[in-house]
Design an enzyme around this catalytic site. Sequence first.
Site, PDB file in Angstrom:
ATOM      1  CG  ASP A   1      -1.672   1.239   1.432  1.00 21.51           C
ATOM      2  OD1 ASP A   1      -2.390   1.640   0.496  1.00 21.51           O
ATOM      3  OD2 ASP A   1      -1.554   1.859   2.510  1.00 21.51           O
TER       4      ASP A   1
ATOM      5  CG  ASP B   1      -1.453   7.841   0.685  1.00 23.88           C
ATOM      6  OD1 ASP B   1      -0.573   8.720   0.636  1.00 23.88           O
ATOM      7  OD2 ASP B   1      -2.279   7.653  -0.225  1.00 23.88           O
TER       8      ASP B   1
ATOM      9  CB  THR C   1      -2.010   3.465  -3.907  1.00 26.65           C
ATOM     10  OG1 THR C   1      -2.572   4.598  -3.247  1.00 26.65           O
ATOM     11  CG2 THR C   1      -1.812   3.801  -5.384  1.00 26.65           C
ATOM     12  CB  SER C   2      -7.249   3.745  -2.195  1.00 25.42           C
ATOM     13  OG  SER C   2      -7.431   2.452  -1.662  1.00 25.42           O
TER      14      SER C   2
ATOM     15  CE  LYS D   1      -5.331  -1.076  -1.220  1.00 26.22           C
ATOM     16  NZ  LYS D   1      -4.156  -0.407  -0.617  1.00 26.22           N
TER      17      LYS D   1
END
Length: 225
Positions: A19, A21, A112-113, A144
């Site tokens: 991931d 952040d 990542t989102s 996610k």
Amino acid sequence: MSDRSSAAPKGRYSAFLFDMDGTILNSIAAAERIWGNWAHRHGLDIASFLPTIHGARAVDTVTRLALPGVDPEVEALKITQAEIADVEGIIEIAGAAHFLRSLPTTKWAVVTSAPKALAIQRMKAADIPVPDVLVTAEDVPAGKPNPGCYLLAARKLGVDASDCLVFEDAPVGIAAGEAAGATVVVVTSTHTHPMTSHHPSIKNYASIFAKVDEDDGIRLEEQAA
């Protein structure tokens, strides 16, 4: 998080999936600055709202609120543009840049989102190397905790997700890693409050290193004291 889980996970993996952040870089100050201003404009309780933004796609966060007259796609785009313009205070998680640069490029990915433009901007701001395989918000139909992002990253690396080690910091990301069948390790550097988890954890990357064996597997090792 209990003391017994505070150790690097053992085992042999085909790849590491990270991931972004809160896991390889700390963007909390910038993210909460942007989202806090947005929440204020929409009359939300900032203190209770901000903890809900971490690990999720912006469009999913806005959609979940179901605010009258608010288009989640439009608002998410505005928020992303503001975040791209504001990278002040974004730093690496201790040791992350060196650790990632030590890995073979075929052995890791970032999942990542964040949208791609924002992800690249933040990694550059923190001096984090941009990987060959980068899965972002635009690459999956559901964010996610849906496992699709981690399954896609593993597929792009040519490995099975069940043979991967996922590095995460947020509950929705941990759930995504679990649902993908991967082993999960929790990075706790940005946690201000204890988080209950049965997964092993590391605070940062300063005391670990990766070792690739003769069969092309990769292991996480701890530096000798």
